[in-house]
Write a protein that holds these residues in place. Structure first.
Motif, PDB file in Angstrom:
ATOM      1  N   ASP A 115       0.798  -1.231   0.000  1.00 17.37           N
ATOM      2  CA  ASP A 115       0.000   0.000   0.000  1.00 17.37           C
ATOM      3  C   ASP A 115       0.829   1.278   0.000  1.00 17.37           C
ATOM      4  N   SER A 116       2.141   1.150  -0.246  1.00 17.83           N
ATOM      5  CA  SER A 116       2.973   2.344  -0.326  1.00 17.83           C
ATOM      6  C   SER A 116       4.197   2.047  -1.176  1.00 17.83           C
ATOM      7  N   VAL A 117       4.791   3.094  -1.695  1.00 16.04           N
ATOM      8  CA  VAL A 117       6.017   2.935  -2.485  1.00 16.04           C
ATOM      9  C   VAL A 117       7.137   2.387  -1.606  1.00 16.04           C
ATOM     10  N   ARG A 118       7.215   2.858  -0.372  1.00 18.02           N
ATOM     11  CA  ARG A 118       8.271   2.383   0.532  1.00 18.02           C
ATOM     12  C   ARG A 118       8.128   0.895   0.798  1.00 18.02           C
ATOM     13  N   LEU A 119       6.904   0.413   0.984  1.00 13.68           N
ATOM     14  CA  LEU A 119       6.705  -1.013   1.217  1.00 13.68           C
ATOM     15  C   LEU A 119       7.028  -1.804  -0.047  1.00 13.68           C
ATOM     16  N   ALA A 120       6.646  -1.292  -1.203  1.00 12.49           N
ATOM     17  CA  ALA A 120       6.977  -1.978  -2.457  1.00 12.49           C
ATOM     18  C   ALA A 120       8.482  -2.126  -2.606  1.00 12.49           C
ATOM     19  N   GLU A 122       3.031   1.349  -9.927  1.00 10.29           N
ATOM     20  CA  GLU A 122       4.241   1.538 -10.725  1.00 10.29           C
ATOM     21  C   GLU A 122       5.487   1.102  -9.963  1.00 10.29           C
ATOM     22  N   ALA A 123       5.496   1.323  -8.639  1.00  5.52           N
ATOM     23  CA  ALA A 123       6.643   0.900  -7.834  1.00  5.52           C
ATOM     24  C   ALA A 123       6.754  -0.621  -7.798  1.00  5.52           C
ATOM     25  N   VAL A 124       5.610  -1.312  -7.697  1.00  8.53           N
ATOM     26  CA  VAL A 124       5.630  -2.782  -7.725  1.00  8.53           C
ATOM     27  C   VAL A 124       6.104  -3.268  -9.090  1.00  8.53           C
ATOM     28  N   ALA A 125       5.529  -2.699 -10.147  1.00  4.58           N
ATOM     29  CA  ALA A 125       5.869  -3.144 -11.500  1.00  4.58           C
ATOM     30  C   ALA A 125       7.328  -2.888 -11.833  1.00  4.58           C
TER      31      ALA A 125
END
Length: 246
Positions: A109-114, A166-169
């Motif tokens: 649920d966040s870029v940091r977590l991704a 986008e961070a996950v991808a």
């Protein structure tokens, strides 16, 4: 209750849940095979997981790493091959542990977590875990931070969701598969899952392979299936009312 009686109880519940899924799919003009049942086993013993596996359930979900990790190890030691889904809020310091057993993480649920999960998944792949690790973006339907989910930022809430996607991808160790959400208790399920379907379509427009929609639990799986859920997370309808968390 004997072990055999418990298995028979779970078998009866499982048959009823599968009938519900089939009926909901038929009403929505969908095939039951389009919908994956994830048995949520938080607070239940590993013996229940083994019963479920013996009854043909292959996908199991857990909310807390401190409970999931030993169950995953125990069932693996028993020679049972399961797909473990981590569906609870994930702290970055637990990412490494979760990446060591999970087949799919539903709650990015966040870029940091991704970023943290991607690094953990890369280490897990180096240690021999299947790669990449499947991940879903958890969206917040109503903006309640307590329930988790990508929250609206500024005047463009959709952009917040897309940033996480986008961070996950972008992570070589992760594979963006779609979205997950929990319907707010004070929303009509139809309203909540319509918003989930809208957000899922938004992400699919940018990432066509992100086709998973993880939505619906014991009380609202029918409405979730009607709105396009591909994965439903079922606990109490399968295993009974949970004992209190300690």
């Amino acid at each position: 209750m004997t072990d055999q009686q418990r298995r028979e109880q779970i078998a009866a519940n499982l048959a009823a849940v599968r009938e519900r899924i089939a009926a909901a799919a038929a009403r929505a003009g969908r095939a039951p095979s389009e919908i994956t049942l994830i048995a949520v086993t938080k607070t239940y013993p590993a013996s229940d997981v083994l019963h479920l596996a013996a009854l043909g359930v292959a996908d199991v979900g857990e909310n807390r790493d401190q409970e999931a990790a030993p169950k995953a190890a125990e069932t693996a030691a028993a020679g049972v091959d399961l797909r473990w889904h981590f569906i609870g809020q994930l702290q970055r310091n637990k990412a490494r542990s979760v990446a060591s057993y999970a087949a799919m993480v539903h709650s990015v649920d966040s870029v940091r977590l991704a970023t943290a999960l991607g690094a953990a998944a890369a280490r897990a792949a180096d240690a021999g875990r299947p790669a990449p690790l499947d991940a879903l973006v958890q969206l917040s339907v109503d903006g309640d931070a307590e329930r988790g989910g990508a929250l609206a930022v500024g005047d463009d809430p959709d952009r917040a969701l897309l940033r996480v996607a986008e961070a996950v991808a972008a992570s070589p160790a992760l594979r963006l598969r779609g979205v997950m959400a929990v319907a707010p208790l004070d929303w009509a399920p139809e309203r909540a899952f319509a918003e989930v379907a809208r957000c899922a379509a938004l992400i699919r427009a940018a990432h066509p392979d992100a086709t998973v929609v993880s939505a619906g639990m014991s009380d609202d799986l029918d409405e979730a299936v009607a709105c396009g859920a591909t994965h439903v997370r079922i606990g109490s309808a399968l295993l009974g009312m949970r004992p209190p968390l300690r």
